[in-house]
Design a protein around this motif. Structure first.
Motif, PDB file in Angstrom:
ATOM      1  N   VAL A 203     -55.422 -29.170 -31.632  1.00 36.60           N
ATOM      2  CA  VAL A 203     -56.623 -29.540 -32.312  1.00 36.60           C
ATOM      3  C   VAL A 203     -56.514 -30.668 -33.106  1.00 36.60           C
ATOM      4  CG1 VAL A 203     -58.076 -28.712 -34.247  1.00 36.60           C
ATOM      5  CG2 VAL A 203     -57.035 -26.962 -32.629  1.00 36.60           C
ATOM      6  N   SER A 204     -55.368 -30.840 -33.506  1.00 35.57           N
ATOM      7  CA  SER A 204     -55.106 -32.134 -34.498  1.00 35.57           C
ATOM      8  C   SER A 204     -53.835 -32.734 -33.951  1.00 35.57           C
ATOM      9  CB  SER A 204     -55.248 -31.991 -36.006  1.00 35.57           C
ATOM     10  OG  SER A 204     -54.401 -30.856 -36.400  1.00 35.57           O
ATOM     11  N   ALA A 205     -53.380 -34.056 -33.941  1.00 40.36           N
ATOM     12  CA  ALA A 205     -52.417 -34.475 -33.769  1.00 40.36           C
ATOM     13  C   ALA A 205     -51.070 -34.962 -34.649  1.00 40.36           C
ATOM     14  CB  ALA A 205     -52.735 -35.973 -33.124  1.00 40.36           C
ATOM     15  N   ARG A 206     -51.628 -35.068 -36.021  1.00 38.81           N
ATOM     16  CA  ARG A 206     -50.499 -35.015 -36.793  1.00 38.81           C
ATOM     17  C   ARG A 206     -50.993 -35.059 -38.301  1.00 38.81           C
ATOM     18  NH1 ARG A 206     -48.316 -41.481 -36.758  1.00 38.81           N
ATOM     19  NH2 ARG A 206     -50.197 -42.371 -37.862  1.00 38.81           N
ATOM     20  N   ALA A 207     -50.176 -35.035 -39.220  1.00 29.55           N
ATOM     21  CA  ALA A 207     -50.869 -34.586 -40.633  1.00 29.55           C
ATOM     22  C   ALA A 207     -51.792 -35.597 -41.243  1.00 29.55           C
ATOM     23  CB  ALA A 207     -49.590 -34.362 -41.649  1.00 29.55           C
ATOM     24  N   ALA A 209     -53.566 -37.578 -39.317  1.00 23.93           N
ATOM     25  CA  ALA A 209     -54.730 -38.011 -38.121  1.00 23.93           C
ATOM     26  C   ALA A 209     -55.964 -37.434 -38.433  1.00 23.93           C
ATOM     27  CB  ALA A 209     -54.252 -37.637 -36.802  1.00 23.93           C
ATOM     28  N   ALA A 210     -56.464 -37.448 -39.602  1.00 25.77           N
ATOM     29  CA  ALA A 210     -57.762 -36.816 -39.696  1.00 25.77           C
ATOM     30  C   ALA A 210     -58.853 -37.680 -38.932  1.00 25.77           C
ATOM     31  CB  ALA A 210     -58.130 -36.944 -41.326  1.00 25.77           C
ATOM     32  N   ASN A 211     -58.681 -38.978 -38.801  1.00 26.13           N
ATOM     33  CA  ASN A 211     -59.508 -39.859 -38.228  1.00 26.13           C
ATOM     34  C   ASN A 211     -59.693 -39.382 -36.808  1.00 26.13           C
ATOM     35  OD1 ASN A 211     -59.624 -43.461 -37.406  1.00 26.13           O
ATOM     36  ND2 ASN A 211     -61.304 -42.176 -38.164  1.00 26.13           N
ATOM     37  N   LEU A 212     -58.756 -39.159 -35.918  1.00 20.59           N
ATOM     38  CA  LEU A 212     -58.955 -38.726 -34.684  1.00 20.59           C
ATOM     39  C   LEU A 212     -59.522 -37.175 -34.697  1.00 20.59           C
ATOM     40  CD1 LEU A 212     -58.203 -39.078 -31.559  1.00 20.59           C
ATOM     41  CD2 LEU A 212     -56.073 -37.856 -32.113  1.00 20.59           C
ATOM     42  N   THR A 213     -59.303 -36.332 -35.614  1.00 19.63           N
ATOM     43  CA  THR A 213     -59.981 -35.141 -35.548  1.00 19.63           C
ATOM     44  C   THR A 213     -61.456 -35.474 -35.718  1.00 19.63           C
ATOM     45  OG1 THR A 213     -57.872 -33.952 -36.474  1.00 19.63           O
ATOM     46  CG2 THR A 213     -60.031 -32.990 -36.829  1.00 19.63           C
ATOM     47  N   ARG A 214     -61.701 -36.306 -36.597  1.00 17.02           N
ATOM     48  CA  ARG A 214     -63.101 -36.504 -36.984  1.00 17.02           C
ATOM     49  C   ARG A 214     -64.014 -37.136 -35.828  1.00 17.02           C
ATOM     50  NH1 ARG A 214     -62.175 -39.219 -41.260  1.00 17.02           N
ATOM     51  NH2 ARG A 214     -62.540 -41.341 -40.272  1.00 17.02           N
ATOM     52  N   VAL A 237     -66.832 -44.963 -27.983  1.00 12.47           N
ATOM     53  CA  VAL A 237     -65.826 -44.728 -28.988  1.00 12.47           C
ATOM     54  C   VAL A 237     -64.830 -45.940 -29.436  1.00 12.47           C
ATOM     55  CG1 VAL A 237     -63.664 -43.365 -29.542  1.00 12.47           C
ATOM     56  CG2 VAL A 237     -65.490 -42.336 -28.610  1.00 12.47           C
ATOM     57  N   THR A 238     -65.010 -46.422 -30.324  1.00 11.97           N
ATOM     58  CA  THR A 238     -64.223 -47.821 -30.651  1.00 11.97           C
ATOM     59  C   THR A 238     -62.953 -47.746 -31.205  1.00 11.97           C
ATOM     60  OG1 THR A 238     -65.584 -48.272 -32.501  1.00 11.97           O
ATOM     61  CG2 THR A 238     -66.385 -48.979 -30.477  1.00 11.97           C
ATOM     62  N   GLY A 239     -62.165 -48.403 -31.463  1.00 11.50           N
ATOM     63  CA  GLY A 239     -61.202 -48.461 -32.222  1.00 11.50           C
ATOM     64  C   GLY A 239     -59.888 -49.625 -31.911  1.00 11.50           C
ATOM     65  N   SER A 240     -58.893 -49.731 -32.708  1.00 10.48           N
ATOM     66  CA  SER A 240     -57.724 -50.731 -32.339  1.00 10.48           C
ATOM     67  C   SER A 240     -56.961 -50.196 -31.226  1.00 10.48           C
ATOM     68  CB  SER A 240     -57.216 -51.079 -33.721  1.00 10.48           C
ATOM     69  OG  SER A 240     -56.628 -50.053 -34.347  1.00 10.48           O
ATOM     70  N   PRO A 241     -55.845 -50.977 -30.703  1.00 12.05           N
ATOM     71  CA  PRO A 241     -54.753 -50.500 -29.893  1.00 12.05           C
ATOM     72  C   PRO A 241     -54.311 -49.574 -30.486  1.00 12.05           C
ATOM     73  CG  PRO A 241     -55.233 -52.898 -29.674  1.00 12.05           C
ATOM     74  CD  PRO A 241     -56.052 -52.554 -30.774  1.00 12.05           C
ATOM     75  N   GLY A 242     -53.909 -48.601 -29.780  1.00  9.22           N
ATOM     76  CA  GLY A 242     -53.096 -47.241 -30.311  1.00  9.22           C
ATOM     77  C   GLY A 242     -53.737 -46.456 -31.556  1.00  9.22           C
ATOM     78  N   PRO A 431     -70.498 -43.482 -37.922  1.00  9.32           N
ATOM     79  CA  PRO A 431     -69.338 -44.095 -38.109  1.00  9.32           C
ATOM     80  C   PRO A 431     -68.017 -43.219 -37.902  1.00  9.32           C
ATOM     81  CG  PRO A 431     -70.373 -43.172 -40.223  1.00  9.32           C
ATOM     82  CD  PRO A 431     -71.493 -43.317 -39.012  1.00  9.32           C
ATOM     83  N   ASP A 432     -68.168 -42.219 -37.770  1.00  9.34           N
ATOM     84  CA  ASP A 432     -67.106 -41.193 -37.094  1.00  9.34           C
ATOM     85  C   ASP A 432     -66.464 -41.443 -35.718  1.00  9.34           C
ATOM     86  OD1 ASP A 432     -67.306 -40.156 -39.542  1.00  9.34           O
ATOM     87  OD2 ASP A 432     -68.112 -38.029 -38.840  1.00  9.34           O
ATOM     88  N   LEU A 433     -67.427 -42.385 -35.060  1.00 12.69           N
ATOM     89  CA  LEU A 433     -66.883 -42.779 -33.668  1.00 12.69           C
ATOM     90  C   LEU A 433     -66.019 -43.878 -33.605  1.00 12.69           C
ATOM     91  CD1 LEU A 433     -70.264 -42.128 -32.004  1.00 12.69           C
ATOM     92  CD2 LEU A 433     -68.250 -40.909 -31.499  1.00 12.69           C
TER      93      LEU A 433
END
Length: 658
Positions: A203-207, A209-214, A237-242, A431-433
């Motif tokens: 469900v979530s990736a790490r403690a 990582a709310a950004n990914l969950t959102r 879905v935009t974002g920086s590398p990694g 903005p959540d994307l």
């Protein structure tokens, strides 16, 4: 601890068996016998007064590794991770690496382990005694400590003494309540999500990582709205590398958003090949036929060019999936590239740009459809890539389509990478994307901003980022042997390293590194001593081979295609016997983005090898490898904050035989 000492070993094993059955796992008699033996071992080793307040966790689940640690012990000052090999008569390298990997995983992903020593212990129950004289242990993960069954208690007490009494004892209740949320690698995430029994745990990736969950939740909202309102929507879905774009896309295809079916489309052939082979191997390990698993993987993971050509040839056929994920959508071909004939395929079957064909094909669903477009900002590395502007053009020109995106998609200064200039009736902002938190760099989120500053030529900003962060996970060496040694030292446990280089770095062969990896599934999935594996450190992957994938440690061999000059970056392309300066702005940006991809492939450390080059005083001076230019590049990287690694002195060579 009292319960461990009070219960019969057989009862402890029975409880473990019940817990394993709840995980849909099979139980063998040998496993139950090993648990009984482990319980007896711990009851003897921990039957001392100082251990009375300790907590013992058996079969502790390590989600990222898809394994369970035999035993985790919380003392008053440390976390001890035991890997117990019942009946083993020696301490194998593989067992040591396994124990160390468990401890590293907890150190990196369990919030309760921050600032604590996490000590791996390999217990080979029937092995010879190992003399144990521990140095002081402050925090982090020391090398695995080795012991046998009779000496386990003495080993644990020696570790306690080496750490010393804590100012504040470890709060066991707080540790147990702290989150363990690992950030999996792309291959780990794909195999776990593919497994329906494990996907719920992703469900979530790490403690943090709310950004990914959102973002995953925002994609889910858009899909549900399209389904409920019978709409055709492109979700950007935009974002920086990694930052986790591929993880987000995989969750759409395999995870919690996969209801109704979805397909992951990418033009990245190595990514498709590696993911398909990884899923097939995993299925074979679990007892499923490899052919069946490969068929399922082929359905879910498709080459975008072949997908488009298939449905262009069959204009009346409706895609099976209502949702497709278009990986690296900014790299979709423009009309000129899409319609260009190729030597391999002959005349192109496409008549328009790839974004235009994608919308037409998904419009064949009369009710609803969603295209999730993953945008890797700053990763355009080839000609013919249409950019977001083409997506905006075709959405505006295609009736019935709308889009949802974050602000990053419309404010970039590069016109080709802007979805639209100003508000559009078909565009909704969310903005959540936008994924803004780097996740590939597990321990150091400052890696991506540092790379941006370095490639922008802003050395002062890069140096300040490194200073504020207390250092960034980037190192520089001028020696190829030192590069390999550093990668092997850094790749602890089961973590893997590999070499990468620009496809334009064509003079590396003269420096001793000239073989590109031939088979990416073997390179990414197999391990040393297989000489085809990345951690053999013999071959390298280019930006085309590794984009979208990652390694734990990366050795970047810097080539002569990107150097530092008095006026900034100098981009070059080898033509014939010499380098030619690249002057076209688009091609210059491709070179910079190539190194952005290569500099952001590591989950942990990147070691940059700047070859020594050819000195001008050498009678065999090679102007394509000028040493002065390479020195200037190395000096620039060190000034920016990369830490220099000096070669380890070697013994004097043996005298030549006369």
């Amino acid at each position: 601890m009292p319960a461990l000492l009070a219960l019969p070993p057989e009862e402890i094993a029975a409880r473990l068996a019940f817990a394993q059955a709840a995980r849909h796992a099979t139980l063998e008699l040998a496993q139950r016998a090993a648990w009984v033996s482990t319980a007896r071992l711990l009851q003897v080793a921990l039957a001392v007064p100082e251990a009375s307040g300790w907590t013992v966790l058996l079969e502790y689940d390590l989600l990222r590794l898809e394994k369970r640690a035999d035993c985790v012990i919380l003392t008053d000052r440390a976390v001890l991770v035991l890997e117990i090999k019942d009946g083993a008569t020696g301490y194998s390298t593989a067992d040591r690496r396994q124990a160390e990997d468990y401890a590293l995983d907890l150190r990196d992903f369990h919030a309760g382990c921050r600032g604590l020593p996490v000590v791996p212990i390999l217990v080979a129950t029937a092995a010879p005694r190992v003399i144990f004289e521990p140095a002081l242990i402050w925090q982090g993960v020391p090398p695995p400590l080795l012991t046998n069954a009779p000496l386990l208690g003495d080993t644990v007490r020696a570790i306690q003494s080496a750490i010393g009494p804590p100012a504040t004892p470890l709060d066991h209740a707080a540790w147990l309540a702290a989150p363990y949320r690992p950030v999996p690698g792309v291959l780990e995430a794909a195999t776990m999500l593919f497994d329906r029994h494990r996907s719920a745990e992703m469900v979530s990736a790490r403690a943090d990582a709310a950004n990914l969950t959102r973002t995953t939740a925002a994609v889910g909202r858009a899909i549900e709205a399209a389904r409920a309102n019978s709409q055709h929507v492109v979700v950007f879905v935009t974002g920086s590398p990694g930052a986790g774009k591929t993880l987000c896309g995989l969750n759409v295809v395999f995870g919690s958003l996969r209801a109704g079916g979805a397909a992951f489309l990418t033009g990245n052939a190595p990514l498709v090949a590696v993911l398909r082979e990884s899923l097939a191997r995993r299925a074979a390990e679990g007892g499923q036929g490899r052919a069946l698993a490969r068929r399922d993987a082929v359905t879910a993971l498709q080459n975008v060019h072949r997908f488009l050509e298939l449905y262009v040839e069959k204009p009346d056929e409706i895609p099976e999936a209502h949702v497709i994920v278009f990986d690296e959508a900014q790299r979709a071909w423009d009309r000129a590239q899409a319609t260009k004939p190729s030597q391999r395929r002959g005349a192109s079957k496409l008549t328009d740009s790839e974004p235009a064909h994608t919308l037409e094909i998904m419009s064949r669903h009369a009710d609803w459809s969603v295209i999730v477009a993953l945008i890797g900002n700053g990763q355009e590395i080839n000609t013919g890539e249409a950019g977001l502007a083409e997506w905006g053009r075709v959405i505006e020109a295609t009736p019935g389509w709308r889009a949802v995106a974050a602000e990053r998609a419309v404010i970039t200064p590069i016109a080709a990478q802007r979805l639209a200039d100003g508000p559009r009736p078909w565009l909704t902002m969310d903005p959540d994307l936008d994924l803004t938190v780097p996740m590939r760099s597990v321990r150091d989120p400052q890696g991506a901003p540092w790379v941006d500053a370095v490639l922008a030529g802003n050395a002062a900003a890069a140096a300040e980022i490194a200073r504020r962060a207390g250092g960034v996970p980037y190192f520089v060496t001028r020696d190829l042997s030192t590069l390999r040694a550093a990668l092997r030292d850094l790749s602890r446990g089961m973590r893997r390293a590999g070499l990468v280089a620009s496809s334009g770095a064509r003079r590396l062969r003269a420096e001793g590194l000239g073989v590109q990896a031939a088979d990416m599934p073997h390179w990414f999935l197999d391990r040393w001593p297989d000489i085809r594996a990345s951690d053999a450190l013999e071959t390298y992957a280019t930006e085309y081979d590794c984009q979208g994938l990652e390694l734990d440690q990366v050795g970047l061999a810097w080539g002569g295609d990107l150097l530092r000059g008095p006026g900034g970056w100098v981009m070059r392309a080898l033509s014939g016997k010499d380098w030619q300066t690249v002057r076209k702005e688009e091609d210059r940006s491709f070179t910079l983005n190539t190194y952005r991809v290569l500099l952001t492939r590591a989950r942990y450390e990147t070691v940059i090898w700047v070859p020594p080059g050819s000195p001008t005083g050498d009678p065999w001076y090679d102007r394509t490898r000028d040493a002065t230019a390479m020195d200037a590049l190395a000096d620039y990287l060190v000034f920016c904050g990369a830490r220099a690694i000096e070669p380890v002195p070697t013994a004097d060579p043996a005298p030549a035989l006369l």
